[in-house]
Design an enzyme around this catalytic site. Structure first.
Site, mmCIF file in Angstrom:
data_model
loop_
_atom_site.group_PDB
_atom_site.id
_atom_site.type_symbol
_atom_site.label_atom_id
_atom_site.label_comp_id
_atom_site.label_asym_id
_atom_site.label_seq_id
_atom_site.Cartn_x
_atom_site.Cartn_y
_atom_site.Cartn_z
ATOM 1 N N ASN A 22 -27.635 0.516 -18.190
ATOM 2 C CA ASN A 22 -26.847 -0.040 -17.080
ATOM 3 C C ASN A 22 -25.704 0.920 -16.767
ATOM 4 O OD1 ASN A 22 -25.879 -1.982 -15.188
ATOM 5 N ND2 ASN A 22 -24.349 -2.654 -16.671
ATOM 6 N N ASN A 30 -26.957 4.328 -6.683
ATOM 7 C CA ASN A 30 -27.301 4.877 -8.005
ATOM 8 C C ASN A 30 -28.812 5.077 -8.139
ATOM 9 O OD1 ASN A 30 -24.951 5.276 -9.958
ATOM 10 N ND2 ASN A 30 -24.444 3.328 -8.969
ATOM 11 N N HIS A 88 -21.750 0.907 -15.264
ATOM 12 C CA HIS A 88 -20.634 -0.017 -15.022
ATOM 13 C C HIS A 88 -19.437 0.780 -14.520
ATOM 14 C CE1 HIS A 88 -18.279 -3.663 -15.550
ATOM 15 N NE2 HIS A 88 -17.336 -2.907 -16.056
ATOM 16 N N GLY A 145 -27.861 0.406 -3.535
ATOM 17 C CA GLY A 145 -28.821 1.286 -4.205
ATOM 18 C C GLY A 145 -28.448 2.763 -4.253
HETATM 19 C C1 GRF Z 1 -21.973 0.407 -8.917
HETATM 20 O O1 GRF Z 1 -20.587 0.531 -8.805
HETATM 21 C C2 GRF Z 1 -22.359 0.129 -10.344
HETATM 22 O O2 GRF Z 1 -21.498 0.717 -11.268
HETATM 23 C C3 GRF Z 1 -22.253 -1.364 -10.424
HETATM 24 O O3 GRF Z 1 -22.708 -1.838 -9.178
HETATM 25 C C4 GRF Z 1 -22.513 -0.820 -8.203
HETATM 26 C C5 GRF Z 1 -23.846 -0.573 -7.586
HETATM 27 O O4 GRF Z 1 -23.779 0.345 -6.532
HETATM 28 N N1 GRF Z 1 -23.006 -1.889 -11.545
HETATM 29 P P1 GRF Z 1 -25.098 0.916 -5.889
HETATM 30 O O5 GRF Z 1 -25.938 -0.289 -5.446
HETATM 31 O O6 GRF Z 1 -25.804 1.723 -6.934
HETATM 32 O O7 GRF Z 1 -24.654 1.736 -4.730
#
Ligand code: GRF
Length: 213
Positions: free
Chosen positions: A118, A25, A120, A23
């Protein structure tokens, strides 16, 4: 046929974050909200993983969380229908996928067309899917990076909002590259959400234009 044009709403919006893991992000987006950089609130943090650290972080921040057990549903569509119902109930304007490790059904994607983003960890359309940092190293590309895109029915292929490039170094491992990309993720994901609720994202076909403030 006239081209479909979508313009994001200028409003103090409500966000649902979908996550399955740590989590970071989600925290970057929520931090930006707390700092007053994004005109929005987090109405729900949703997960398919009961023990996701991101869910715990959301609870500690006093946010509403919801864990929905996939085993309680006969199929993926049934699961997504309930997820959509829960999101709609909270009057959400934008779903932010942030490390959500379930492929969304076409039903979900249609319900939130132009209202689901999203992040990525690669420069799409190169390296969709999983383990993409290792794939970028193995392919020998000199740059990889991060992409924020609208979600469409084709996984990792929706209209691109923002990208950030990161050099791939000779001694990079999957982890060192992932760490460097993550720094950019935490910068561009809140920025994309900010632009969305500032009414500045205009989608024309595959292309996303950023309107002048
Ligand atoms: C990130 O690298 C994102 O790009 C991918 O999954 C990962 C999630 O990381 N979709 P976090 O849970 O936000 O730390």
């Amino acid at each position: 046929m006239a081209e479909e044009v979508f313009v994001s709403p200028r409003k103090a919006g409500r966000i649902a974050v979908f996550l399955s893991g740590r989590g970071s992000n989600f925290r970057a987006i929520h931090d930006a909200i707390l700092e007053g950089k994004i005109c929005a609130s987090v109405a729900l943090v949703f997960s398919n993983v009961e023990t996701a650290p991101g869910l715990l972080a959301a609870r500690e921040r006093g946010l509403e969380t919801l864990y929905l057990n996939p085993k309680l549903f006969p199929d993926r569509e049934g699961y997504d229908k309930e997820a959509v119902r829960q999101v709609r109930k909270r009057d959400v304007d934008l779903v932010c996928l942030a490390g959500y490790m379930r492929i969304l059904t076409p039903y979900f994607c249609r319900e939130f067309k132009h209202h689901c983003l999203n992040i990525h960890p690669a420069l799409l359309p190169s390296f969709p899917g999983l383990h993409v940092q290792q794939k970028a190293i193995d392919w020998g590309v000199k740059f990889s990076g991060a992409t924020v895109h609208f979600v469409s029915e084709d996984v990792d292929m929706g209209p691109i909002v923002i990208q950030a490039a990161v050099p791939v170094l000779q001694d990079d491992t999957e982890h060192s590259l992932a760490d460097r990309i993550l720094v950019e993720e935490h910068r561009i994901y809140p920025e994309a959400v900010r632009l969305f609720f500032d009414g500045r994202l205009e989608v024309r076909g595959r292309r996303v234009f950023i309107r002048e403030a």
